[in-house]
Design a protein around this motif. Sequence first.
Motif: not given
Length: 1290
Positions: A930-933, A965-967, A970-971, A974-976
Motif C-alpha cells: 500500500e502506498l503511503d503519503s 511504471y513501478w508505482s 507494484q501496488t 486501492s493504491s493503484q
Amino acid sequence: MESPAEPLVCQCYHGLHDAHWLLESLPSPLCLACALETLREDGASLVRKNHVLSCLHDVLTRHAALVIPLLAQDERVCVHSIGTLFGILRSMEDSHILDLSIEVLVMLVVKLKLEGYLNFLLKECQQELCKVTTTRGSLPILILLGKLADVIPIFADELVIEHSSMLEHLATCLMYPNEKIKAAVCYLYGKLCSAPNAVERLYVHFTERLCDLFLTTLKNAQTRELQLNCMGLLNQLLKYDHFVSVTMGNSGKGTDSASPELFERESLLPLMLKKLLLSRDELLQVASAQCIAAVLVHSPAKYAPAFIHADVPEFLFECLFCTSEILIWSIYCCLLLLTEEHLFFSKCHTVYGIEPVLKSLKEILHLNNVELHKQGLLLLTEILKRQPAEIKLFTNTGVLKDAISVLVEAVNCPVLEVATEAVKAVAAFLRKDHVSFPPEPYGDLQKLIESVLKQCSDLQMLPPNRGLMVSLSFDCDWKIMGHAGAGHQSRAVSRHGQFIQSALESFRNACRLAMECQNDPLAQENPFIAPDSEKKDTLKSFSEFLLRISDSLCIPIVMSYSERIVRPALMEVFISTLNMLFNVVPDMGKRFSIKLASSCFIRLNLELKAKFCIGQSNPALNQACSSFLHSMCLNLHSSCKKMAVFSQEEQEISELLQRNLPQLNYGVAESLTLLSEPPNSYCLDDTLRSHQYSLLLLIYFAFSQEDRFIPETELFSAIRSFLLSLQHQGDCPPAFVFRAVLYLLGICQDKTEALDLASLSAIKRILDVTSDFTLVYVHHPLLLKFFLFYPELMGRFGHRILQLWFLCEDYSQFESQNAVPSINARFDSSNYLNSFLCMLKDNPSALLVLLDLVCQGPEEVTRKVLVTLETFLKRNEDVFVCDLLRSQFLQILQKRLVENSSSILQENQTLPLLLNLLFLVQLRYVSERELDSTDFRLLHLVSNLSGKCSPTDFELLQPSLNFLYWSLQQTTPSSQQRVVAMLLSNMPLLELLERVLQLTWMLPVPSPSETAFSMSNEALLCSAWLLTAALLTQQHIYKTEVHHVICLEVDQVFCAVAFKKKKPTLFFVSILLFLRAFLRQNLSSSLVKFVVHQTDKNGKDLASSKEDATLFPLATWHVLSLVISLQNLLVQKDLLLSQTVIGCLEILLEYLHGKNQDIASHVVSQPWNKFLLITLLDGGENSFLHPEILRLVTLCVQYQNTSLISQTEISHILEEAANTKLSDLPEATVSALHSFVLQLQNGKCQLDSSQRASIQNLLESLPSTSRIQQTHQSMVCLGGVAVSLSHIRD
C-alpha cells in the motif's frame, strides 16, 4: 777391454812430484802438480796450455770433491795454484786461453770457500792494475773481477772496503777509448752497486768522480755491449734516491717544471734515454723504459717535468705499437708514473697518446697475460681520471667509439681481476668533459653499461653458508669467520664485492653524465639526423635505459649480493646512485620513488643507518642514505597530494627531513622508544619533537607503500603515547605530521584495541584548530574506517571527511559505463569504492551523512554520493533501508526542484542520478504494498517533473518513467486506482508521453558513432510504451477520467512492430504489450486513439475493401503484417519475447474472430504456422510441454486448424504430460496445459476414448494454479528499463 787412458803428466817434472797429486781414479788421469808446472812453463805451447786448462776446468766441474780436498791440505799449494792461474792473465794475450783461465780461477776460488784466497786474489789484481803499462792490459783483470762479483756475495764489500784504491783505477778506465774496457768497468760497477753495504760507500766516489764519467760514457756508447752494461749500472744506481738525485742533478742542474728551455738544454739523462727508446733494439728499449720508471718512482713531481719537456712521453706512446709484452709492460709503468704530473696532461701528451694506448690494449687483450691486461687498464683509468676538464681527451668520434669497444671487450674478460680494472676504467671514462663534439654516442654507451652490469650478474655467486658467523668489526667491515674452508669463500665474495662496487661507480657516473647533458641543448640528440627518422640515439632514450636497467639488473645484483655480505662502501655507492636516478628522468621520478618505496627501500636505508652509521661511523653512507630518503619522501609527498600542490608544505617537509635525517640512526625498537619519549625527559625538547616528526613521516611514507616494517600493534601504542605527550604539552604538530599520525592510526586500528578518551581528545583538539581539512586528509579507506569506528570523531568531523573522500574519488568510469563494479574487481590506488561500500554496510548511520551531502554538498560531491548509493543498493540486496531513504529523497527532491527552474533541468546532472536511485529504492519492495503519503508526494513530484521535460531528456525521463511504471504495477488495487487517477489527470505528462511515443518513428536511424544515444533513446521508448500499456489497462479497469487522448498513427504503429534485427528485444516486448492491451479493448479507449488517414498525399479519398471496413480502424495489411512480425519474433526463442508474442497473438485472434472470422481462419490456417511449430520444436530442449508451444497449439485447436495439429500429435502431448511429474512443472506450463486440455474437452475436436480418459486424468491431476507460489521477483530492471513480469504474463 779398453786400455786405461794415459795420465796427463809432464815427463820433465812428474818424477819430482809426490804420487798423491796423480788423480788416477779419473776417467782421464791427471797430475795436478804437472798441470800447474805446465801452465807456468814459458816454453809450453799454447795448445798444450789450452788442453791443460780444459782438463782443469773439467776436473773442477765434475770431480771437485776429489780435487778441492787435495788442494786444501796445504794453503801454499792453493796460493800457488791461484797465482799460477792469475799469471796467465798477465802474460797471455790469446783471448780463448784468457777466458778459460778466468773461468778456472773463479771456479777454484769459489770452490775453496775461504775469504783469504779472495783477498789474495784481490791484492794480486790491485797490484797488477797498478803495474800494467797500458789500460788495455787491464781488461782481463776487469773481466775477472766482474766474474768474481757474479758468484761471490761478499765480493763487493771486500773490494769497496778493503781494496778501495782499486776504484780510482776503475774510474780511470772509463776514460780510456776502448768500449770493451768501459763495458767491463760498467759491468763491475753494476755488480758493486747491487750490494746495499757497498753502494753506501760508493756515494762519494760516484758523486765526485764517477757520475760525469758515467753519463759521458752512456751518451757516447756505440756498442750494444757497452750500452747494455751502462743501462744495467744505471738501473742499479736508480734504485737509490741519492744516486737519482745526483744523476738527474747533473743532467739538469737548477731546473724546475717552469723552465722548459733549461730542460731542453741540460736534461742529458732524459735525452739519452729517449735516444735509446728510438733504437731498434728491443732490449735497450726495455732497459730505457725501466730506467725512466726507476727515476720517476722516487718522485714523479720532481723528475717527471724533465722527461716531459724532453718529449719522452711521445716516444713512449710510439713504442706501444710493438709486440713485446715486457716492453709494453715497462712503458705502461712509465706512463703510469707520468700521469701523476699535471704537466703530462697540460702538454696534451694524453690527447696524442690515447689512441696508441687503446690500440695496444686492443692487441694485448688477446694475449694470455693477466698482469699486462691489468697494468694497461690501470694506465687507461688514470689517464681518464686525471685528464683536465678543459682539455678534451677524445677529439673525434672514431677514437671515442674505439675506447668504448676496448672497454666492452675488457669488461667481458672472464678473468675477474681484469674485468675489475676494466670497470674502473669505465667509471673514469663516463665524463662529459672528455669529448668536444656533443651529443655523446648514447647507443654505444648503453652497450657498455649493459656489458658492465651483465658481467656483474654473470658472476658465479657462492650460496650463503649457514655454517658461517658474521660479525661487525670496529671499522665497520664485515668479516666472515668459520672453518678453514671459509677463507676462500671470504676472498671470493670480497672480490665479487669489489667488482660490483666498481660497476656501481660506473653506473653512477653514467647517471651523472645523463644529468649533466640535460643542461646542454647540443647534447640532447644529433642535429644531423633527418627529422622524420626514428631517433633512438638520444639523451632521452639513454636516460630511460638507465632507469630501466637499474630496475632489471642493478638493483637485483646489489640486493642478491647483500644477502651474503653487506659492505658499507658498496651500499654508499648504490644508495647515492639510486638518489641520482630520481633526476635522470624527472618525469618518472615519482613512479620510481613509489616502486622503490613499495620494495622496502625506506626500511633498507633505515637499517643501514642503524647498523653502520651510529656515532661518526661511515659518514659517507649516512649522508647517502639521508639524501636518498629525503628525495624519495619529497617525491612520494608530491605524488600523494591530488587536490592541490602545497609548495609551502613541501618546503617545510624538505627542511625538516634535511635537518634531522642524518641523526635518525635508530633500529625499530629505538624508533618506537623515540616516539614514546616525553619531551620533559629530553635535554632539547625541540630536537626531540623534530626527530619524532621526521620519524613519523618516514614511517608514514613507508606504510603508504605497503612497507610495514614496524609491527602495527607496537606502532599504534607508540603513536598513542605520542598523542598523550602532545595533549600534555599542548603542542600542535604541523599539518603534514598530523596527517601521517591519522593515517598510521587508521592502518593499525584493525589489529589493536580502541583509543582511550585522552588520545581521542588530543585528536579532536588538533582537528578543531585545523581550518583546512585537506591538509590532514589522506585518501585511504582505512582512514575513513578509523573515523567511522569512533562516533565521537564521526559526529563532529564526518561531513568534512566524507566530502573530502568523494572529492578525491574518481567515478567517471562507472558514470560513463553505468555499470556496477564487481566485488572482485581490481581498483587502482585512487578508487576504493568496494572498500567504502563494505564500510557503509557495516555503518548504516553513515547513510544519513551521505544524504546530507546530497542536500548540502557541491555538485561534484552530490553526483558521486548518488552513484555510490546506487551501487550500494544494487549490490546489497539484503540491506533494507528503503523507508529511511524515501523520506530523505522527498526532501532532497523538493529542494532540488525548488533550486532548479524548468529551463535548466536539462543541465542538472544530479537529478537523473537521484531519480534513478529513487527507482532503485522502490525496486527493493518485492511484493505489492500500500502506498503511503510519502509515496504519493514523490509520485506527484516525479510526474510533474516529467511533464516539464522534453522528449529528448533521456537521462531525466528514463528513471522518471521507471518510477511511474513501478508505482502503477507494484501496488495494491486501492493504491493503484489513486495512482492511475493522478497520472491521467496530469495533462503535461500525457502530452509528453504522446510525443515520446511518436519518437518511435520520427527519430532518424543512428550512425555507429551514436550507439550510446541510440541505446538511451530505445530504453526511453520501451519505458514509454510499457507505461502507456499499463495506463491503458488500468484506465479500462477503473474507468478513470482522462484529460488528454494520446493519438497515434495506426500505420506508423504497425510499421514499428515490423521485425528488425537491430532493434532490442525489449522494444518489441513493450510495443506488443501496448497492442495487446489496446486490442483487448477492441481498439476503443478514452486514453488512446488510432489515427487513420482517409486520404492520400494529394488529398484524394482512399478506397477501402469490405474486409478493411469490418476491421476498422485496422486494415487487412495491418493484420497480416502483424502476424508475420509475430511469427518472426517467435522464432527468436527468447522467453520474454515468446510470452509476449503468444499473448498478443491470442488477443489478436480473439479480436479478429469477433470482427471477421474469415480473416481469423485465414491467419490460423497459414502453412507457415506448421513450419513455425517445427522450428520451435527443433531446439532440442523444447518439447510440446513448453508453455508457449502449448498455447500456440491451443489456439489452433480453438480455431479448428487441423492442418497444424493432428490426432497423433495430440496423443503425443497427452502421453508426454501423463509421463511427467506435474507437481514439478512451472506455473506457466501448468496453466498452458490446463487451457489446452480444457480446449480439447470443450472443443469440437474428434477424440477417441483413450484420449478422453487421458484428458480426464490430467484435469484431476493438474495442480491448481492458485496454489503455485511465485518464486521470482515481479519487477525487474532490464537494460535500465523497469519491466513487470506479471504485466507480461497477464
